[in-house]
Design an enzyme around this catalytic site. Structure first.
Site, PDB file in Angstrom:
ATOM      1  N   GLN A  16       0.781  -1.249   0.000  1.00  0.00           N
ATOM      2  CA  GLN A  16       0.000   0.000   0.000  1.00  0.00           C
ATOM      3  C   GLN A  16       0.810   1.296   0.000  1.00  0.00           C
ATOM      4  O   GLN A  16       0.483   2.233  -0.734  1.00  0.00           O
ATOM      5  CB  GLN A  16      -0.943   0.016   1.225  1.00  0.00           C
ATOM      6  CG  GLN A  16      -1.846   1.225   1.226  1.00  0.00           C
ATOM      7  CD  GLN A  16      -2.734   1.389   2.439  1.00  0.00           C
ATOM      8  OE1 GLN A  16      -3.251   2.453   2.671  1.00  0.00           O
ATOM      9  NE2 GLN A  16      -2.933   0.344   3.217  1.00  0.00           N
ATOM     10  N   GLU A 138       1.410  -1.225   8.228  1.00  0.00           N
ATOM     11  CA  GLU A 138       0.624  -0.086   8.718  1.00  0.00           C
ATOM     12  C   GLU A 138       0.555   0.048  10.246  1.00  0.00           C
ATOM     13  O   GLU A 138       0.936   1.067  10.822  1.00  0.00           O
ATOM     14  CB  GLU A 138      -0.798  -0.200   8.145  1.00  0.00           C
ATOM     15  CG  GLU A 138      -1.808   0.784   8.690  1.00  0.00           C
ATOM     16  CD  GLU A 138      -1.530   2.220   8.281  1.00  0.00           C
ATOM     17  OE1 GLU A 138      -1.240   2.451   7.108  1.00  0.00           O
ATOM     18  OE2 GLU A 138      -1.607   3.110   9.148  1.00  0.00           O
ATOM     19  N   ASP A 167       0.724   3.903   5.924  1.00  0.00           N
ATOM     20  CA  ASP A 167       0.942   3.544   4.517  1.00  0.00           C
ATOM     21  C   ASP A 167       0.629   4.712   3.583  1.00  0.00           C
ATOM     22  O   ASP A 167       1.505   5.271   2.941  1.00  0.00           O
ATOM     23  CB  ASP A 167       0.053   2.358   4.136  1.00  0.00           C
ATOM     24  CG  ASP A 167       0.641   1.037   4.608  1.00  0.00           C
ATOM     25  OD1 ASP A 167       1.862   0.975   4.774  1.00  0.00           O
ATOM     26  OD2 ASP A 167      -0.116   0.087   4.792  1.00  0.00           O
ATOM     27  N   GLY A 246      -7.319  20.527  19.362  1.00  0.00           N
ATOM     28  CA  GLY A 246      -6.900  21.924  19.343  1.00  0.00           C
ATOM     29  C   GLY A 246      -7.436  22.704  20.536  1.00  0.00           C
ATOM     30  O   GLY A 246      -7.835  22.115  21.544  1.00  0.00           O
ATOM     31  N   GLY A 247      -7.485  24.003  20.405  1.00  0.00           N
ATOM     32  CA  GLY A 247      -7.864  24.862  21.521  1.00  0.00           C
ATOM     33  C   GLY A 247      -9.366  25.077  21.649  1.00  0.00           C
ATOM     34  O   GLY A 247      -9.810  25.778  22.566  1.00  0.00           O
TER      35      GLY A 247
END
Ligand code: CAO
Length: 425
Positions: A16, A138, A167, A246-247
């Site tokens: 892959q 993977e 992959d 995130g924030g």
């Protein structure tokens, strides 16, 4: 003209990671010649087969727009053909196990002598260091690149994700390295080596988790649910369930029908600039001015309470109804879409992100087209090649062998599997 028209790729990739890279280059217009072992070819042709005697979806969905030649590179004539391919192509892409290319008799120094302009691009599991000799798939990359230790719930096992970041993610990284090296060659006139380790590619995609690792030295990670629940942090970035990375705090919340539908959920982000609109939508207008809820900082220790209240609202709507209402107020959210829903999505069909392809042995199937859209070089998805479908064509038209020479190469057994050769002898 396509963006990479005139670029010729010697595609030695399999499974892959490498094939995703060369498929992208083919979509951008490069002539990708996939070199496969006679008889078997890329092992994925026969893996996870769903239609008898037809290349698997695993193979077909990763090898569009390529040509296939069979060549035994351990056979003397096969090596001569490979030398000619190296002299003719611009880029060699491979993701063999460590040391395979050297054992085949084609280390970097030899390739450079044969073609100083050639770019040699490789994917390996690890870069130089204690694990450089290891074969990698993977999930090993996800585990060693930091994804598994930071995915899942705090009280559960580390988890691998369905997104093939080891992959396909590394294939994307390598493709960028190749076009960058091609650009540098326009000034330098020289080829170079491009290497990408799957561990490095995954870690690059987990960059925000290394950010959090360092923030831990300065106090708890206040946007993690764990903080509001009063659970102390350890010495490493913890698993954070569906907390936003995130924030702006976010969660996956139940929607109408969740009892019977495993995908009746929505991702909801309590983005600070739209907090007042969120309060109005869910019917908590007093939270706009209540000091316990009015500021992002005040909300952090109360995220469980806040999301439980929002979920009471989302459970009264289907995920699509909720999406429509929230979008009107610019509140960032996204329904959890199943593969079935994505396969049926007409807008993805219209942009070519989901395409229907016809194959002579398996009939029509769906694939993911090129997610990168170039306005002057649109990708036209063509079916994957049958094993060795272009062997004669490449020997004749690309490498310039005469009809007699092609016959003699075939007679040498370089393009046939050993059993067939033995039977012929
Ligand atoms: N003619 C003759 N021999 C060929 C050939 C050809 N056309 N193509 C390949 N071979 C031979 C190689 O020469 C090698 O032989 P030796 O071991 O005797 O030198 C042999 O095939 C096996 O190659 P391999 O080690 O690459 O293959 P594998 O199935 O044993 O391992 C994988 C597969 C993926 C674990 C390994 O290739 C790897 O670690 N690759 C790098 C990391 C990577 O890309 N992993 C992602 C794979 S996708 O999940």
């Amino acid at each position: 003209m396509k963006a990479l028209e005139g670029v010729r790729i010697l595609d030695f990739t399999h499974v892959q990671s490498g094939p995703t890279c060369t498929q992208l280059l083919a979509w951008f217009g490069a002539d990708v010649i996939k070199v496969e072992r006679p008889g078997t070819g890329d092992i994925t042709r026969g893996q996870l087969m769903d239609v008898p005697n037809a290349d698997s979806l695993y193979f077909t969905m990763l090898n569009h727009n390529k040509r296939s030649i069979t060549l035994d590179t351990k056979n003397k004539t096969g090596k001569e053909v490979l030398e000619r391919l190296i002299k003719t192509c611009d880029v060699l892409v491979e993701n063999f196990g460590p040391g395979v290319l050297d054992r085949m008799g084609f280390p970097w120094e030899t390739i450079q002598k044969l073609n100083p302009r050639m770019i040699v691009a490789s994917i390996k599991g690890f870069g130089p260091g204690p694990y450089e000799d290891c074969k990698v798939y993977e999930n090993v990359a996800q585990c060693t690149g930091g994804a598994a230790s930071t995915t899942g719930f705090r009280d559960g096992l580390p988890l691998v994700t369905g997104a093939q970041i080891g992959d396909s993610g590394t294939g994307l990284h390598l493709a960028l390295g190749i076009v960058t090296a091609l650009f540098q060659r326009t000034h330098s006139g020289k080829g170079q080596r491009v290497t990408c380790a799957m561990q490095d590619g995954v870690l690059n995609l987990c960059r925000v988790k290394l950010r959090d690792q360092q923030r831990l030295a300065h106090g708890p990670l206040t946007e993690y649910s764990q903080f509001g629940e009063g659970v102390p942090f350890g010495s490493a970035t913890p698993r954070a369930g569906n907390d936003s990375g995130g924030g702006q705090p976010g969660r996956i919340l139940k929607c109408k029908g969740w009892e019977g539908d495993p995908d009746a959920y929505i991702y909801f982000i309590t983005q600070a600039p739209v907090w007042e609109k969120i309060c109005d939508v869910i019917g908590e207008p007093t939270w706009k001015t209540d000091p316990n809820f009015a500021t992002p900082k005040a909300r952090l220790p109360r995220l469980n309470q806040i999301f439980e209240r929002i979920e009471q609202w989302t459970m009264t709507k289907t995920k699509f109804e909720a999406m429509d209402i929230l979008n009107e107020f610019d509140i960032p959210c996204g329904p959890i879409l199943s593969m079935k829903e994505l396969a049926e999505d007409q807008s993805l069909r219209a942009t070519g992100t989901v395409v229907e392809v016809d194959h002579p042995k398996r009939g029509k199937y769906l694939s993911v087209g090129n997610p990168i859209k170039l306005s002057d070089s649109p990708a036209d998805v063509k079916r994957s090649p049958l094993l060795g479908e272009h062997t004669e064509e490449v020997l004749r038209d690309v490498l310039g062998y005469s009809a007699d020479e092609v016959a003699s190469i075939k007679a040498s057994g370089a393009t046939e599997p050993p059993q067939k050769r033995a039977a012929a002898e």
